[in-house]
Design a protein around this motif. Structure first.
Motif, PDB file in Angstrom:
ATOM      1  N   ARG A  41     -14.109  -0.811   3.034  1.00 28.36           N
ATOM      2  CA  ARG A  41     -12.718  -1.223   3.250  1.00 28.36           C
ATOM      3  C   ARG A  41     -12.382  -2.452   2.421  1.00 28.36           C
ATOM      4  NH1 ARG A  41     -10.687  -0.298   9.434  1.00 28.36           N
ATOM      5  NH2 ARG A  41     -10.819   1.959   9.345  1.00 28.36           N
ATOM      6  N   ALA A  42     -13.312  -3.394   2.348  1.00 28.46           N
ATOM      7  CA  ALA A  42     -13.089  -4.599   1.548  1.00 28.46           C
ATOM      8  C   ALA A  42     -12.918  -4.253   0.077  1.00 28.46           C
ATOM      9  CB  ALA A  42     -14.247  -5.577   1.740  1.00 28.46           C
ATOM     10  N   VAL A  43     -13.730  -3.328  -0.410  1.00 25.94           N
ATOM     11  CA  VAL A  43     -13.631  -2.904  -1.807  1.00 25.94           C
ATOM     12  C   VAL A  43     -12.272  -2.251  -2.057  1.00 25.94           C
ATOM     13  CG1 VAL A  43     -14.551  -1.287  -3.516  1.00 25.94           C
ATOM     14  CG2 VAL A  43     -16.107  -2.682  -2.143  1.00 25.94           C
ATOM     15  N   LEU A  44     -11.825  -1.421  -1.136  1.00 27.34           N
ATOM     16  CA  LEU A  44     -10.537  -0.758  -1.285  1.00 27.34           C
ATOM     17  C   LEU A  44      -9.390  -1.767  -1.311  1.00 27.34           C
ATOM     18  CD1 LEU A  44      -8.939   1.882  -1.465  1.00 27.34           C
ATOM     19  CD2 LEU A  44      -8.861   1.882   1.024  1.00 27.34           C
ATOM     20  N   VAL A  45      -9.412  -2.746  -0.421  1.00 29.16           N
ATOM     21  CA  VAL A  45      -8.350  -3.755  -0.392  1.00 29.16           C
ATOM     22  C   VAL A  45      -8.369  -4.576  -1.669  1.00 29.16           C
ATOM     23  CG1 VAL A  45      -7.493  -5.814   0.782  1.00 29.16           C
ATOM     24  CG2 VAL A  45      -8.207  -3.843   2.113  1.00 29.16           C
ATOM     25  N   MET A  62       0.838  -1.187   0.000  1.00 28.85           N
ATOM     26  CA  MET A  62       0.000   0.000   0.000  1.00 28.85           C
ATOM     27  C   MET A  62       0.873   1.236   0.000  1.00 28.85           C
ATOM     28  SD  MET A  62      -2.998  -0.265   2.784  1.00 28.85           S
ATOM     29  CE  MET A  62      -4.315  -1.387   2.657  1.00 28.85           C
ATOM     30  N   THR A  63       0.433   2.204  -0.736  1.00 32.64           N
ATOM     31  CA  THR A  63       1.113   3.491  -0.689  1.00 32.64           C
ATOM     32  C   THR A  63       0.598   4.267   0.523  1.00 32.64           C
ATOM     33  OG1 THR A  63      -0.555   4.605  -2.015  1.00 32.64           O
ATOM     34  CG2 THR A  63       1.273   3.552  -3.207  1.00 32.64           C
ATOM     35  N   LYS A  64       1.280   5.347   0.862  1.00 34.46           N
ATOM     36  CA  LYS A  64       0.832   6.156   1.997  1.00 34.46           C
ATOM     37  C   LYS A  64      -0.570   6.709   1.754  1.00 34.46           C
ATOM     38  CE  LYS A  64       5.267   7.573   3.820  1.00 34.46           C
ATOM     39  NZ  LYS A  64       6.128   8.708   4.191  1.00 34.46           N
ATOM     40  N   GLY A  65      -0.828   7.105   0.535  1.00 32.73           N
ATOM     41  CA  GLY A  65      -2.157   7.616   0.192  1.00 32.73           C
ATOM     42  C   GLY A  65      -3.231   6.557   0.353  1.00 32.73           C
ATOM     43  N   GLN A  66      -2.923   5.339  -0.050  1.00 31.03           N
ATOM     44  CA  GLN A  66      -3.883   4.247   0.086  1.00 31.03           C
ATOM     45  C   GLN A  66      -4.117   3.909   1.552  1.00 31.03           C
ATOM     46  OE1 GLN A  66      -1.779   1.457  -2.380  1.00 31.03           O
ATOM     47  NE2 GLN A  66      -3.105   1.846  -4.135  1.00 31.03           N
ATOM     48  N   LYS A  67      -3.075   3.966   2.366  1.00 29.03           N
ATOM     49  CA  LYS A  67      -3.237   3.727   3.806  1.00 29.03           C
ATOM     50  C   LYS A  67      -4.142   4.791   4.425  1.00 29.03           C
ATOM     51  CE  LYS A  67       1.157   1.436   4.560  1.00 29.03           C
ATOM     52  NZ  LYS A  67       2.456   1.505   5.221  1.00 29.03           N
ATOM     53  N   ARG A  68      -3.902   6.048   4.050  1.00 21.40           N
ATOM     54  CA  ARG A  68      -4.731   7.148   4.555  1.00 21.40           C
ATOM     55  C   ARG A  68      -6.185   6.967   4.145  1.00 21.40           C
ATOM     56  NH1 ARG A  68      -2.146  11.306   2.044  1.00 21.40           N
ATOM     57  NH2 ARG A  68      -0.140  10.690   2.823  1.00 21.40           N
ATOM     58  N   LEU A  69      -6.379   6.579   2.885  1.00 24.01           N
ATOM     59  CA  LEU A  69      -7.729   6.363   2.376  1.00 24.01           C
ATOM     60  C   LEU A  69      -8.409   5.210   3.119  1.00 24.01           C
ATOM     61  CD1 LEU A  69      -9.877   7.151   0.309  1.00 24.01           C
ATOM     62  CD2 LEU A  69      -8.802   5.563  -1.287  1.00 24.01           C
ATOM     63  N   PHE A  70      -7.662   4.131   3.394  1.00 23.69           N
ATOM     64  CA  PHE A  70      -8.209   2.988   4.115  1.00 23.69           C
ATOM     65  C   PHE A  70      -8.692   3.409   5.500  1.00 23.69           C
ATOM     66  CE2 PHE A  70      -7.872  -0.704   6.914  1.00 23.69           C
ATOM     67  CZ  PHE A  70      -8.600  -1.636   6.207  1.00 23.69           C
ATOM     68  N   LYS A  71      -7.907   4.237   6.173  1.00 21.16           N
ATOM     69  CA  LYS A  71      -8.266   4.671   7.525  1.00 21.16           C
ATOM     70  C   LYS A  71      -9.509   5.559   7.541  1.00 21.16           C
ATOM     71  CE  LYS A  71      -3.641   4.274   9.361  1.00 21.16           C
ATOM     72  NZ  LYS A  71      -2.479   4.953   9.949  1.00 21.16           N
TER      73      LYS A  71
END
Length: 59
Positions: A18-22, A1-10
């Motif tokens: 969250r499942a869709v994002l992963v 995950m990129t930092k942006g993706q981690k931020r988006l997940f949170k």
């Protein structure tokens, strides 16, 4: 995950979003190649923390 993706997940509140994002991240990494190690490492981290994965790991 990129930092942006981690931020988006949170920022995602629901388990479904969250499942869709992963799933999107997994698909992105499969398309890019050479990231097959990410899913086992992610699942290991979740098990270590005692957290249920936000998706079914065996589709």
């Amino acid at each position: 995950m990129t930092k942006g993706q981690k931020r988006l997940f949170k920022t995602q509140k629901g388990a479904k979003s969250r499942a869709v994002l992963v799933r999107m991240i997994v698909a992105q990494q499969e398309a890019m190649g050479k990231y097959a190690h990410w899913m086992p490492a992610y699942l290991k981290r979740l098990r270590k923390k005692g957290v249920k994965p936000p998706f079914d790991p065996d589709p």
